[in-house]
Design a protein around this motif. Sequence first.
Motif, PDB file in Angstrom:
ATOM      1  N   ARG B 257       0.856  -1.141  -0.043  1.00 53.86           N
ATOM      2  CA  ARG B 257      -0.013  -0.003   0.033  1.00 53.86           C
ATOM      3  C   ARG B 257       0.857   1.191   0.038  1.00 53.86           C
ATOM      4  O   ARG B 257       1.948   1.197   0.554  1.00 53.86           O
ATOM      5  CB  ARG B 257      -0.753  -0.201   1.109  1.00 53.86           C
ATOM      6  CG  ARG B 257      -1.976  -0.984   1.125  1.00 53.86           C
ATOM      7  CD  ARG B 257      -2.907  -0.586   2.069  1.00 53.86           C
ATOM      8  NE  ARG B 257      -2.438  -0.797   3.588  1.00 53.86           N
ATOM      9  CZ  ARG B 257      -2.234   0.148   4.305  1.00 53.86           C
ATOM     10  NH1 ARG B 257      -2.656   1.237   3.796  1.00 53.86           N
ATOM     11  NH2 ARG B 257      -1.568   0.145   5.404  1.00 53.86           N
ATOM     12  N   TYR B 258       0.334   2.270  -0.695  1.00 55.03           N
ATOM     13  CA  TYR B 258       1.237   3.645  -0.582  1.00 55.03           C
ATOM     14  C   TYR B 258       0.031   4.491  -0.268  1.00 55.03           C
ATOM     15  O   TYR B 258      -0.905   4.729  -0.800  1.00 55.03           O
ATOM     16  CB  TYR B 258       1.642   3.708  -2.107  1.00 55.03           C
ATOM     17  CG  TYR B 258       2.909   2.919  -2.488  1.00 55.03           C
ATOM     18  CD1 TYR B 258       4.044   2.842  -1.848  1.00 55.03           C
ATOM     19  CD2 TYR B 258       2.431   1.557  -3.044  1.00 55.03           C
ATOM     20  CE1 TYR B 258       5.140   1.943  -2.192  1.00 55.03           C
ATOM     21  CE2 TYR B 258       3.385   0.842  -3.601  1.00 55.03           C
ATOM     22  CZ  TYR B 258       4.689   0.898  -2.898  1.00 55.03           C
ATOM     23  OH  TYR B 258       5.649  -0.146  -2.977  1.00 55.03           O
ATOM     24  N   PRO B 259       0.562   5.711   0.597  1.00 51.43           N
ATOM     25  CA  PRO B 259      -0.064   6.630   0.843  1.00 51.43           C
ATOM     26  C   PRO B 259      -0.235   7.582  -0.535  1.00 51.43           C
ATOM     27  O   PRO B 259       0.125   7.961  -1.433  1.00 51.43           O
ATOM     28  CB  PRO B 259       0.830   7.625   1.634  1.00 51.43           C
ATOM     29  CG  PRO B 259       2.110   7.322   1.251  1.00 51.43           C
ATOM     30  CD  PRO B 259       2.198   5.923   0.678  1.00 51.43           C
ATOM     31  N   PHE B 260      -1.648   7.908  -0.681  1.00 53.08           N
ATOM     32  CA  PHE B 260      -2.279   8.566  -1.788  1.00 53.08           C
ATOM     33  C   PHE B 260      -2.924   9.706  -1.317  1.00 53.08           C
ATOM     34  O   PHE B 260      -4.202   9.444  -0.699  1.00 53.08           O
ATOM     35  CB  PHE B 260      -2.827   7.632  -2.806  1.00 53.08           C
ATOM     36  CG  PHE B 260      -3.316   8.326  -4.104  1.00 53.08           C
ATOM     37  CD1 PHE B 260      -2.426   8.476  -5.025  1.00 53.08           C
ATOM     38  CD2 PHE B 260      -4.745   8.799  -4.175  1.00 53.08           C
ATOM     39  CE1 PHE B 260      -2.805   8.974  -6.229  1.00 53.08           C
ATOM     40  CE2 PHE B 260      -4.915   9.246  -5.475  1.00 53.08           C
ATOM     41  CZ  PHE B 260      -4.191   9.343  -6.356  1.00 53.08           C
ATOM     42  N   PRO B 261      -2.705  11.005  -1.598  1.00 51.54           N
ATOM     43  CA  PRO B 261      -3.255  11.988  -1.157  1.00 51.54           C
ATOM     44  C   PRO B 261      -4.509  12.320  -2.136  1.00 51.54           C
ATOM     45  O   PRO B 261      -4.229  12.320  -3.146  1.00 51.54           O
ATOM     46  CB  PRO B 261      -2.355  13.221  -1.030  1.00 51.54           C
ATOM     47  CG  PRO B 261      -1.169  12.843  -2.127  1.00 51.54           C
ATOM     48  CD  PRO B 261      -1.163  11.467  -2.131  1.00 51.54           C
TER      49      PRO B 261
END
Lengths: 67, 865
Positions: B257-261
């Motif tokens: 998972r990656y942070p996605f604004p």
Amino acid sequence: MGFWLGTLVFAIFEALGFGLVHFSAKPKPTKLLHHTLVGTTVVCCWMMWGIVYLAQMHPLIRPILQG
Amino acid sequence: MELFRSEEMQLCQLMIPAEAAHDTITALGEVGMLQFKDLNAERTAFQRTYANQIKRCDEMARQLRFFTTEVEKAGILVAPRLSSEQGAMDFDALEHKLAQLESELLELNGNSDRLHRSHNELLELQLVLERAGTFFDDARSSADRAQRESATASYVDSARTPDIGAPLLESAQAFEPKSVQLGFAAGTIPVEKLAAFERLLFRATRGNMFLKHTPVGSVADPASGERVEKSVFVVFFAGERARQKVLKICEAFSANRYPFPEDLTRQRQMNAEVNSRLRELHTTLEAGDRLREGVLQAIALTLDAWSIQVRREKGIYHTLNKLSVDVTRKVLVAEAWVPLAARARVQDALRTAAARASSAVGTVFQPVVTYEPPPTFHQTSKTTAAFQGIVDAYGIARYREANPGVFTIITFPFLFAVMFGDIGHGILMLMFALLLVLREKKLMKHDLGDILGMMFGGRYIILLMSIFSIFTGLIYNEMFSVVTTWFGNTRFACATDASLTDPVQIMMDRDSCPSAFITGLEMTTRGQPFAFGVDPAWHGTRTELSYLNSLKMKMSILLGVAQMNAGIILSYFNQRYYSDMLSTVCEFIPQMIFLNGLFGYLCILIVMKWATGSTADLYHTLIYMFLNPGDVDCGGKCPENKMFAGQAGLQVFLLIICFISVPCMLLPKPLILKKRHEKRSQASASYGLLSPDDNAFRFQRFTDEESVSGGELGTAGHTRAPAHGANGGGGGGGDHGHGDGEFDFGEVMVHQMIHTIEFVLGAVSNTASYLRLWALSLAHSQLSSVFYDRLLMGSIRGGGSPIAIFVAFFVFTCATLGVLMVMESLSAFLHAMRLHWVEFQNKFYHGDGYQFTPFSFETIDKEPL
């Protein structure tokens, strides 16, 4: 007659081989080995030739052409 | 006596001062002529003195293997060792250096792994930002559209900002307007897990989710570093509990998972950040790789030298472990087999080693009396080694026994060629052999693989085989099964018209000589055949096969009897060498009589029949020699069988001496041995019993005395009883042991019985076995003529088009190479080998010795680490 002539040719080969080994600059044990090898070679080849030569001297079967 | 017998060996004792032990063994390894006996056989590997050093060597070898794989992975060539001085250093220093290099390399590897991982993570994040950004853009535009539609339809609050959840909540909107906030998670997942991932998400959230994904091709996985087909996904869900579930599922599927604004500007900001960090990482990675490559290149330069040094050290410590240690006197005692001829070299090496180690006392080197059989050591050259290998594969010669390898050098290729006689095939093989022999030096350096390596090892065998094949091909008068007339014209002519000699011409004009097709061609002058080889007139005639079969069968018998006689004569040389008169009288002479009385006589009859043109039936003669002795011409019914005057008498005589020779082989030897033993035990009884243990005891005391008086650089061996003479005498016992100890008459008798039966039956079966020479030669010539006639000439005779001829030629080439050159030669090789191993060697060869395996750096350097 022809058989002995052929044998003489093989004897000459042996003599040549013998001379070649004898006058080579190898140590004595190696020479002895090489003499044995030359001798065995000549005897084998002579036997092979002699057998085929003798076997053809008085063939009991004739070559019958096909057809 | 090079190769005729194995080298004379001597068991020597070395007393090496402990402080010079390592240097001395190193010097002896350089000489490579000592086979050390294990004096600590009762100790396990861990109990030995130098077990610790060997463990250290193993550790260093492991490190070197690690370096080798790293260097190979980096694609750097390992430089070969140039000189013995190159990279040479102290054992401890080398150990330290290797450990240091290993930790350095491991750290570099760890760093680069970490950097690679974050690099890959950033790459994935970049992909997620890019792809998930497009999802949101799509969603936003469709939300816009939906809102616009709903706005026109039902005048809802126009101040509402566009909501990307709108299309999802289309149906819910109708009765429950927007009470839950949608959450989402973005990341990457391997494509093959996607379906299962989606299903599980769907079940876990009871359908309250929305997954959007797009494949991005193969991407390096941050965790494993391998390239995997991946998809970027964004999953939307509602509520905190769903969020927990989704996160857990992501974890379980090892989806990253990656942070996605959500915010567009922050997205852009993050993208820029990722890009700059990627650039930064890239330069760091490059610098790291350069550093690592530099280290590896430095290692590659000396890797070979180091690994040779470590191998040698390990060999030295293994050898040192075989020595018995005298702790109190600081002396190591070794026992080793040395070829007599190499003693001077060993002594020189010992002297220089003592000087180098600046030890106060030198090594004492002296022969020891022993009753153990010494190892067998044949001094071979690169040409003779492969032939000796053929003999050794059957069994290592007993110490100093006549070596069949000498004759094998010629007779093996010769018998091969008898089965493989064809000029053309011989020339093909000769070209292959010359290729191997002439490029010897180049090929030696490469690793040729299993099959080619084996052929390269036997290149001189192949060379001789090919030369003899050309010779026998000339004799058989066959070149790719085509007849040659290199040795003159045929000696056959038409029976009615002596001027017609060419069979082809007669075939063309059949009326010129009709008798040639019925009764055959006739020899122009009987008793004067074709000078060299088989007359070309035979080729392609109806009687060719029956004539050549008879010729080759008889030839096989003649060659076989000659070789078997050679084998028995070699057994005489063994008996003479071991001065075993008893075996000469009771084995050699009856064996010669038996073999030659039956099969030697057959050979003489064969030659006589050829020379005189007699029509005698030799099968009949030989069979009735047993069934009806004294009657050659079947009581006058077959007068042609009587070939010379007094034949009947001679045959009866031969039969009688052959029958007498069988019990002569069987009985006298065991009886005489028994008598000898009784006499000896009587004689020794009057002096008190002396058992072989006494010898051992004396030997023990002898060595003890020596180790007391030893300790200075000795005038070694001169004060000793001639040890090798004792060895020769000991070996001279031959079959019947050393004369001492238990004498089991029954066992000796059974042994002799087996030996006799084996010889008598063998004389018949071995002679028959030589017929394989005929059989294989027949198969070879028939196969090659079938390929030539049916394939090549068939297509030409059939008036085929050039393409058909070309195809036929191609098939002919393949068949010649595949079937004749590979399969046929292999089978002829195996049959020649069998004739040597069984028919020739069982006449004299014991083959129960053991190989001399000296401690030599030359062999150690070739071993894998």
